[in-house]
Enzyme design. Structure first.
Site, PDB file in Angstrom:
ATOM      1  N   SER A 139       0.490  -0.964   0.347  1.00  0.00           N
ATOM      2  CA  SER A 139       0.009  -0.072   0.376  1.00  0.00           C
ATOM      3  C   SER A 139       1.330   1.271  -0.469  1.00  0.00           C
ATOM      4  O   SER A 139       1.959   0.874   0.158  1.00  0.00           O
ATOM      5  CB  SER A 139      -1.015  -0.344   1.471  1.00  0.00           C
ATOM      6  N   ASP A 212       5.636  -8.673  14.415  1.00  0.00           N
ATOM      7  CA  ASP A 212       5.503  -9.896  14.671  1.00  0.00           C
ATOM      8  C   ASP A 212       3.627 -10.949  14.770  1.00  0.00           C
ATOM      9  O   ASP A 212       3.957 -10.552  16.232  1.00  0.00           O
ATOM     10  CB  ASP A 212       6.607 -10.702  15.222  1.00  0.00           C
ATOM     11  N   ASP A 215       3.809 -16.723  16.508  1.00  0.00           N
ATOM     12  CA  ASP A 215       5.217 -17.920  16.691  1.00  0.00           C
ATOM     13  C   ASP A 215       4.711 -19.194  17.026  1.00  0.00           C
ATOM     14  O   ASP A 215       3.407 -19.823  16.884  1.00  0.00           O
ATOM     15  CB  ASP A 215       5.321 -17.140  18.348  1.00  0.00           C
TER      16      ASP A 215
END
Length: 606
Positions: A139, A212, A215
């Site tokens: 974007s 992040d 996991d």
């Protein structure tokens, strides 16, 4: 309870109602009217039932979605929503069902009577989908403060999300006026609240950021039913799911769960942000109601969406940037870029990062802020970024894109900006790989027609450009020689115009298209065997919003195709010429402007 639905010259619905309930009833109705097949595809995908429509190719995705139990979680999350939100979502679902009852012959394969919890399930799915690693999304966005505007007041916001042009990422555009709502923007089909747009007082844009959000935890399994955790044995939980297939068959899959999450791979549990609460709908609802940058920040502080850079400006001239999301805090001492030990509490996530710790800026030193999926230090915030960083990679990696460098340079070099100047910058079509790669292709070509063509090339990716096709093919093939051979095999001249190979297609429409590759206009797709590329990814919606005090906003927008999915509708492909030439259409904001171009009027009573 009634809502009036007017369609502008491009078939975009403008809904007017006295109450929010009537407004969202109408919004559900028009989404079903324009995109019914896409609507039910989205809802089925969120329930992990897409294989019923598309067969075994969708099964892997269904298993992954069903493993996170979104539909079950939506039942519990529904009860936590404020009463006003439940009423609006309920009305939205009722509007979808009303259209099904009014036009039963139009119901697509897989249609069902929709509940409010189905809508909430899709909201959870959207959050979960954006938490996936390797999401193909980008974007461009920028916001300009008054000191850099020709008008010297208000603000200007540009939004240009880069997403797949098919699938649930496709935007649906509408104007919503009723109750406390008055805004124009876009949402994914199946959601009741616009995620980007303007309410006249404020405009906001998003780009994907890269915190992040998931996991993998390695498990020490104890037989077939347990796993080790802090020196003890914990029991695995097992759930059995039945998947129906398009051909009428069924598949049963048993999935094991640790407290970290589902085990989709033997000995590895997956934990992801998103998919557990209803924060997405309450946050984007609050964003649409915010009239100042401070109110917008308060909406973002909910941290209901899992990610996104936010750039925003209001009519008073305040602008802002926030690196947003619901970002889990990781303990130190472990490398969370790969699987971590799941047998110890030392690797457990902490509470989500507090909003005050998210990188943000209110007073950009250069009078603008921009984001092309760059890290927060690359946005133009400079020393005004708070907190100042550096940031852990799991929170805000220090990345920079070629698009970000180009957009920043164009904004910094510009004089006082008006809408036309902003359009030129937003839709800049320079090939950003030319600086690095063109010299080696010139060296390879040495002399002759190919060398002369590349020397004359203006380094843009406009459909009329001569030289862009050879350069792009040389990059894909790895050499000019192989690019020339490929052109020759297909009987294409050396100086083939870029638009001859770079196409925008829908139905019977096949047009040459600007953009491609690494540019601010990254419309692109897979290279076909005939040397042609059909665009499948790129500018999925564009809008420029100029705001000023005590003045209606000036909005310009464009979609890649049109607002309707009905092949018989004039609005199935009517915006394709705009998209191909990087142009915008003016959005009617006032009722008088809308009345002057309205193509239809419909009063709908519940």
């Amino acid at each position: 309870m009634a809502v009036t639905i007017l369609r502008d010259a491009f078939g975009v619905p403008h809904l007017y109602a006295d109450t929010a309930a009537a407004l969202f009833f109408g919004f559900g109705y028009v989404q079903a009217q324009d995109r019914q097949e896409a609507l039910f595809r989205n809802l089925k995908q969120a329930r992990g039932e897409l294989a019923e429509l598309e067969g075994a190719t969708a099964l892997e995705g269904d298993i992954a979605v069903r493993a996170f139990c979104l539909h079950e979680r939506a039942q519990g999350a529904w009860r936590s929503l404020p009463g006003a939100v439940r009423a609006e979502i309920g009305a939205f679902a009722a509007g979808i069902n009303r259209y099904q009852r009014d036009f039963p012959e139009q119901r697509p394969l897989g249609a069902f009577m929709v509940t409010p919890q189905d809508i909430l399930t899709f909201a959870l799915f959207v959050n979960l989908a954006f938490s996936l690693e390797g999401l193909a999304a980008g974007s461009n966005a920028f916001v300009v403060a008054p000191e850099r505007l020709a008008s010297k007041h208000g603000s200007l916001v540009s939004m240009d999300p880069h997403l797949p042009l098919q699938g649930f990422y496709r935007w649906y555009e509408a104007r919503l006026v009723g109750g406390e709502f008055d805004l124009h923007g876009v949402t994914f089909v199946g959601l009741p609240y616009p995620g980007m747009g303007s309410n006249g007082h404020l405009a906001w844009a998003n780009t994907v950021n890269q915190p992040d959000l998931s996991d993998a935890y390695l498990l020490r399994l104890k037989g077939n039913t347990g796993y080790e955790y802090d020196g003890q044995t914990r029991a695995l939980e097992f759930r059995e799911f039945v998947f129906k297939l398009k051909d009428g068959g069924e598949l049963t899959r048993k999935i094991a769960y640790s407290h970290h999450g589902p085990m989709l791979t033997e000995g590895v549990a997956l934990r992801r942000v998103g998919g557990s609460d209803a924060g997405l709908v309450t946050q984007i609802r609050a964003q649409g109601l915010a009239t100042t940058t401070q109110e917008y920040r308060e909406a973002l502080a909910q941290r209901g969406t899992v990610m996104f850079n936010h750039l925003f400006g209001d009519s008073r001239g305040q602008v802002g940037y926030v690196w947003g999301g619901r970002i889990p805090r990781r303990p130190e001492g472990f490398d969370f870029s790969g699987p971590v030990p799941g047998w110890t509490s030392a690797t457990e996530w902490g509470e989500p990062v507090a909003f005050s710790e998210h990188p943000q800026c209110s007073f950009p030193p250069l009078g603008f802020l921009q984001s092309c999926n760059d890290g927060p230090t690359r946005t133009g915030a400079g020393a005004h970024l708070t907190p100042p960083g550096p940031f852990p990679a799991w929170l805000a990696p220090d990345s920079q894109t070629l698009r970000g460098q180009r957009l920043h340079a164009l904004l910094e070099a510009s004089g006082p900006l008006d809408l036309e100047g902003a359009k030129t910058i937003a839709m800049d079509c320079r090939d950003l790989n030319a600086e690095a790669d063109l010299p080696r292709f010139l060296a390879e070509a040495k002399t002759g027609p190919a060398h002369e063509l590349l020397v004359r090339w203006d380094k843009t990716l406009t459909q009329d450009s001569r030289g862009a096709a050879l350069f792009q093919l040389a990059r894909r093939e790895g050499s000019v020689v192989r690019a020339l051979a490929r052109l020759s095999r297909h009987g294409l001249p050396l100086d083939t115009a870029w638009g001859e190979l770079h196409r925008h297609q829908r139905g019977k429409i096949d047009l040459p298209m600007d953009g491609g590759g690494e540019s601010l206009c990254p419309n692109d797709g897979e290279l076909g065997p005939d040397c042609r590329t059909v665009v499948t990814f790129g500018s999925s919606f564009r809008m420029l919003a100029q705001l000023a005090p005590d003045t209606p906003p000036e909005l310009w927008a464009a979609q890649p195709y049109g607002n309707s999915d009905n092949p018989d509708s004039p609005h199935y492909t009517d915006q394709m010429p705009l998209a191909c030439r990087r142009r915008y259409r003016r959005v009617p904001w006032t009722r008088s402007a809308l009345d002057a171009e309205a193509t239809s009027r419909h009063r709908l009573e519940s």
